[in-house]
Structures are given as C-alpha cells and as structure tokens.
Design an enzyme around this catalytic site. Structure first.
Site, PDB file in Angstrom:
ATOM      1  N   GLY A 254     -28.577 -37.510 -32.564  1.00 41.34           N
ATOM      2  CA  GLY A 254     -28.665 -38.973 -32.615  1.00 41.34           C
ATOM      3  C   GLY A 254     -27.834 -39.596 -31.509  1.00 41.34           C
TER       4      GLY A 254
ATOM      5  CE  LYS B 277     -50.437 -33.895 -23.000  1.00 41.29           C
ATOM      6  NZ  LYS B 277     -50.593 -34.738 -24.125  1.00 41.29           N
TER       7      LYS B 277
ATOM      8  CG  HIS C 213     -57.576 -56.294  -9.278  1.00 40.20           C
ATOM      9  ND1 HIS C 213     -57.972 -57.510  -8.773  1.00 40.20           N
ATOM     10  CD2 HIS C 213     -58.564 -55.882 -10.108  1.00 40.20           C
ATOM     11  CE1 HIS C 213     -59.146 -57.836  -9.309  1.00 40.20           C
ATOM     12  NE2 HIS C 213     -59.532 -56.854 -10.109  1.00 40.20           N
TER      13      HIS C 213
ATOM     14  CE  LYS D 215     -45.074 -31.179 -30.519  1.00 40.65           C
ATOM     15  NZ  LYS D 215     -46.157 -31.600 -29.616  1.00 40.65           N
TER      16      LYS D 215
ATOM     17  CD  GLU E 144     -52.996 -37.288 -24.002  1.00 42.20           C
ATOM     18  OE1 GLU E 144     -52.079 -38.112 -23.893  1.00 42.20           O
ATOM     19  OE2 GLU E 144     -52.820 -36.128 -24.421  1.00 42.20           O
TER      20      GLU E 144
ATOM     21  CB  CYS F 290     -30.007 -32.609 -30.746  1.00 38.07           C
ATOM     22  SG  CYS F 290     -29.389 -33.472 -29.309  1.00 38.07           S
TER      23      CYS F 290
ATOM     24  NE  ARG G 173     -34.876 -32.039 -34.176  1.00 42.39           N
ATOM     25  CZ  ARG G 173     -35.512 -32.976 -34.850  1.00 42.39           C
ATOM     26  NH1 ARG G 173     -36.682 -32.725 -35.374  1.00 42.39           N
ATOM     27  NH2 ARG G 173     -34.987 -34.158 -35.007  1.00 42.39           N
TER      28      ARG G 173
END
Ligand code: F6R
Length: 582
Positions: A105, A459, A478, A577, A455, A2, A27
């Site tokens: 939070g 993405k 495996h 983010k 990575e 937030c 955020r």
C-alpha cells in the site's frame, strides 16, 4: 501493489514463504525478502532473533539462503517510494531488530511521520514509506503487539495491508485498510497473505479481512478485531481453486497459454446467468487499462443493441472529479483482479452518490466483488500473465450478454469462428519477424475497432516496450498523421462493417504518405489487399462480433514481437498484475 505472506505453524517457514511469494509475484517483482524468528533458541530470556534475507530482483534470488524458524513474514515488491534496491526491500526491522514488518500500500503521511520519529532518535535504513510502520509499532509497544498495532494504525493515512512479527512472540498480527489481506486457516498452522493463490497449496479455508480489521494469528487459534480492539465474528469461506490452472502446460509463456484458453473461457462465461432489471436511465462504465477498453467496447455495443446511454470513465479520473450521477444510474465496474484501487474507489464514490453498482469481476470474493450491489463473474480462471488476455475476452462476453439481455434479445455467438481465428498464430509469428525491429507503431480503428486499437497498442507497449499510439482512424488528419513515415507502421483494423469505407479511406491517406500498413480485415476482402503491405484476415461474422475475433491477432502480434525481442513476457518491467495503489 506488492504481495505479502505470513506463516506460523510447525513447518520450516522459509520454503512456504518463498513458494507463496512466487505465486504472489504477479503483484510486483522489483525486490523480495523474508524475515523469520529463529525460535530454536529456547533460552530463559526467550530472546530469539529475527533473521532477514532480502534482495533486489526476483523471488528466486532468495532461494540461495535458508533461514531457520517456523514463524515468518515475506514480501515481493512493486516499488512506489524508493527505487528497487536491497535496502528498500521488505521486511523492515526496528533498531532493536525485535520487530519486523511487511507492507502493501502507500502511507501517504510518511514524510511527516518520518520527521516525528527522527526527532525521537530513530534512523531510517530505506527511502520507503513503509519503514515508518515498524518504528511506530516498536515505539507503541508495551507488552502486546495487537495493542501497539491499534495505536499505530491511528497515525497512518493511506492504504495498507501489513503483517508484523516480534522476536519473542508466537503470533503474527495483520492489519488491513484499503489493501487486500486474507487469513488462510490450516491444521496447527495459519497464514496471512495478499490473496488466496499464496496459500491454496496448504488450505482452502480462508477469511477475507475487512477494512479496519486486525487479525491476531497463532498456530492453533486466530481472532479478528476492529481498529478499536473490539472482537469481530469470524466467517470462514471455502475456496474453489485449483493449482493446476496455474501451470504453463507446455506453453512457452502463460500469456500464450491464456490466449489459447480463450475458447474455453468464452464457453464458460456464456453460461453465466444474468438477471438484470432495467431500473436505471444510464450506465457508467468505470475501469482501468485493458478492462476499461472492454468498457469502451461496451459503450458502443450497449448503445447500439439496447439503446441505453452509456458513458465510459477511466476510474482514476472519475474518482477525483465530481461526476454527475445519482440513484437513476447504474455504475458498472470491470476488473479482472477485483482489487484495482482506483476502480474500487470509483465504486465507493458511486455508492455514496446513491447509484446502483454492478461488478464484472474475475476473482471471486475479491474486494470489488464484495462491495458492489451485484456481481457477475467472468469465468476466465486465474490469469497469471501480467498482460491481460483471456480476462479481456471474458469481459467482452459478459458485455455482449448484458447488451442483448437489456435489449430483450437472445445472444448467440458461433465459437467455431473464434477457434478458426486462433489458427492465425503461425502467420502472426511470421509477420512479427518482419516488424519486431520497428520502434514506433500507430494503431487505428473506428467504432468498436477503436477500443480494440487501444487494447492492441497497450499489449504491444507493455510486453515488447515498443512505443504504440492508438487513435480513432478519423482523428489521424487532426494531428497524428504527421507521424506517418516509413519508420512508423500503422496497424489498421478494418473489418467489413458499417464504417469499412471510412477506415479504408484513412488507410489510403497513410499509403499516400509512404506509411506501411498492416490491415486486419475480413476474409475475402481483396480490395484492401491492394493498399496494405501486409494483411491478416479474420473469418466473416455478423458485424457486431468482429471485436471478439480481432482481439486474437492483436494479442498474438504483440506476443510474437515481444518473444522475438526476448522480453520477459509474463512479467514485463515496471508492471504488476494487481494494482492496489492509486
Ligand atoms: C493490461 C492490464 C491492465 C489491467 C488494469 C486493470 O494488460 O492487464 O491494464 O487491465 O490494470 O486491472 P484489473 O482488471 O485487475 O482491474
């Protein structure tokens, strides 16, 4: 997570708060809201009203309503407790509607507090943990908001940054414990915000609030206190930020712009001065997500180049184990935001155990940057796209520099090969057309190509919502090879390195089972063409530098697939983010 912002001054708060929220939207963007004191009502009782406007969805939804007043708070939400809805959007008001709060939070003991407040007759309008804060403040208030906040924080467990206003007071009170909060210092106006991006348009002077601190902000004065009410010294910093960096410059998305900014980012990060003593016996890399994959590349590189043992740890696991580390160890935290809650907690644990700590951080003066013993800044500039691209490449550059420095060797990387690799963009756009309708992908690689497979798959998942799994190529047999079919293509990372022939054999195993393979290989490798359905060539470089080049096609492949699927690339669903909750 937030984002929160507060404004007090002589201008209309609504516009300032909404533009601040737009910069904080990285955020979280599940819902948004503002609360403003309508102070035009100068009657004798001074009983101004607090008006709110809050809605599910993006900040732009707030723009159709203007609320008058010059003191207000606002919030953009990443849902933790309670689904995204108008009712669960912040700000929250108490039953008299005299107080309003915004919170970032998690209040861990909120159920207990809710029960206590319910017994006192409080009724709740949301399913959130945050709403308890406003009711506690209202209960604890006699004639001073700061005092009520001091009483309230004693009851709260968890991490928080919150701001509170009261209808008849010309001040905003902010409190911080574990989640970021800054004060922006202006001329006859002041701000509170989750980070500097929200206020940089108005002021470059900021105060970074510490944990267990309270800011009492008026338009012409401000004071900082600890949670006991003792006044603290104020340290104002001038930030070096530039708003133009946060514009799209004609690119369709920030992510694409940030991918193309990478040569400049590498150039800038190569200039970072590094003065590191080898006074430790092993290194522990801690980070989350993409930053952690940079850490895993670091394990391979530092062990190979500098011959120092490195372990790789996901911060959220590390912090809740009992890791065997001591003063002979160096714990390296990697983080773009410098605010990731788990990485921060891992660093605090490492310090408790006496280990030395080093941060590879992008956001200057962020919490982790301030808490580590030493910090090296990646010079990626503001990264707006939620999916990390240029920050990852800058983390890799610092890791290369570190590996070479620890080995006592000179580091040189030919940027032209990197720039050449960016010209693959058109080819990847075409390739995406062939693959964007698949629902599942496998990504494989060995050695440093394994963290790159992780990575690349991350993405693809996060921006296109396609399921992608990454494995060390040798692990396929495996278990995961059972997934291989013509409906599940594999992206195989197979540059000309020491494990080339091993990965090559794994590709053959996939082909023998009718799997489709897209290979990322080294220019000139004709052999791999014969066993691949599609091939992306990167320029030939010294073996250890392939991770830098291979990152580009992985980013562009995910980007173009997500674009064809018309996904919200810069703000993928469910994400934020900066992950300031655990
Ligand atoms: C993925 C991504 C995340 C972050 C992770 C850590 O594209 O961006 O996985 O890498 O949340 O964030 P920072 O680096 O801010 O600690």
């Amino acid at each position: 997570m937030c984002g929160i912002i507060g404004y007090i001054g002589k201008k209309e708060a609504n516009r300032i708060l909404i533009s601040g929220l737009e910069r904080l939207e990285y955020r979280g963007y599940d819902s948004a809201g503002v609360a403003i004191i309508d102070d035009n009502n100068n009657n004798e009782n001074n009983d101004n009203k607090i008006n709110t406007n809050k809605v599910k969805g993006r900040v732009e939804n707030l723009k159709c309503k203007n609320i008058p007043g010059m003191i207000g708070i606002a919030h953009t939400r990443w849902a933790t407790h309670g689904r995204p809805s108008d009712a669960n959007a912040h700000p929250f008001v108490d039953k008299t509607q005299d107080f309003a709060i915004v919170h970032n939070g998690i209040i861990e003991n909120y159920l207990e507090l809710k029960e206590e407040l319910r017994k006192e007759g409080v009724s709740f309008t949301s399913d959130t943990d945050s709403e308890v804060i406003v009711h506690l403040i209202a209960r604890n208030y006699s004639n001073n908001i700061k005092e009520a906040v001091i009483k309230t924080v004693k009851k709260l467990q968890g991490a928080y940054a919150f701001c509170v206003i009261k209808n008849d007071k010309k001040e905003i009170i902010g409190a911080r414990n574990g989640s970021p909060l800054i004060v922006g210092v202006g001329e006859e106006e002041n701000f509170l915000a989750s980070d500097v991006s929200a206020v940089v348009e108005y002021t470059k002077k900021v105060i970074y609030l510490g944990d267990f601190q309270i800011a009492e902000v008026k338009n012409d004065s401000l004071n900082i206190y600890d949670f006991n009410g003792d006044e603290k010294e104020i340290e104002i910093k001038t930030i070096d930020w530039n708003l133009e960096l946060a514009q799209k410059d004609g690119y369709k998305h920030f992510m694409l712009k940030e991918i193309f900014e990478q040569p400049k980012v590498i150039e800038d990060t190569l200039k970072v001065k590094m003065d590191i003593k080898k006074d430790f016996s092993k290194i522990i890399m801690v980070a989350c997500g993409t930053a952690s994959y940079a850490g895993l590349v670091g394990k391979y590189l530092i062990e190979k180049i500098a011959k120092i043992p490195v372990t790789y740890e996901i911060a959220s696991e590390f912090r809740y184990r009992e890791p065997l580390i001591d003063e002979n160890d160096l714990v390296i935290a990697i983080s773009q935001s410098g605010e990731t809650a788990d990485t921060l907690a891992a660093i605090r644990l490492a310090k408790e155990k006496g280990a030395k700590t080093l941060g590879l951080i992008n956001v200057v003066d962020s919490t982790i940057a301030r808490e580590v013993d030493d910090v090296l800044y990646t010079r990626a500039g503001p990264e707006i796209g939620v999916a990390s691209t240029k920050a990852f490449i800058s983390q890799l550059i610092l890791i290369y520099k570190l590996a070479f420095k620890l080995a006592g060797k000179e580091f040189y990387f030919d940027l032209n090969k990197f720039k050449e690799t960016l010209s693959l963009n058109e080819k990847l756009k075409e390739l995406a057309k062939k693959y964007f309708l698949y629902q599942n992908f496998l990504y494989i690689g060995r050695n440093t190509s394994f963290p790159l497979a992780l990575e690349g798959a991350l993405k693809l998942k996060e921006i296109s919502y396609i399921h992608a799994e990454a494995y060390p190529a040798g692990e396929l047999k495996h278990g995961p090879i059972a997934l291989v079919s013509e409906d599940m293509p594999t992206l195989a990372i197979c540059p000309m390195d020491e494990v080339y022939l091993k990965t090559f054999s794994n590709i053959e195993e996939i082909k023998a089972r009718d799997g489709k393979v897209i290979s990322i290989a080294t220019e000139g490798d004709q052999k791999i063409k014969e066993i691949s359905d599609d091939i992306i060539y990167v320029p030939k470089v010294e073996e250890i530098f392939y991770p830098l080049l291979i990152t580009i096609p992985l980013q562009l492949f995910a980007y173009h697939i997500a674009d064809l699927k018309e996904c919200d690339i810069d703000k993928p669903r469910n994400l934020a983010k900066s992950v300031t909750v655990e």
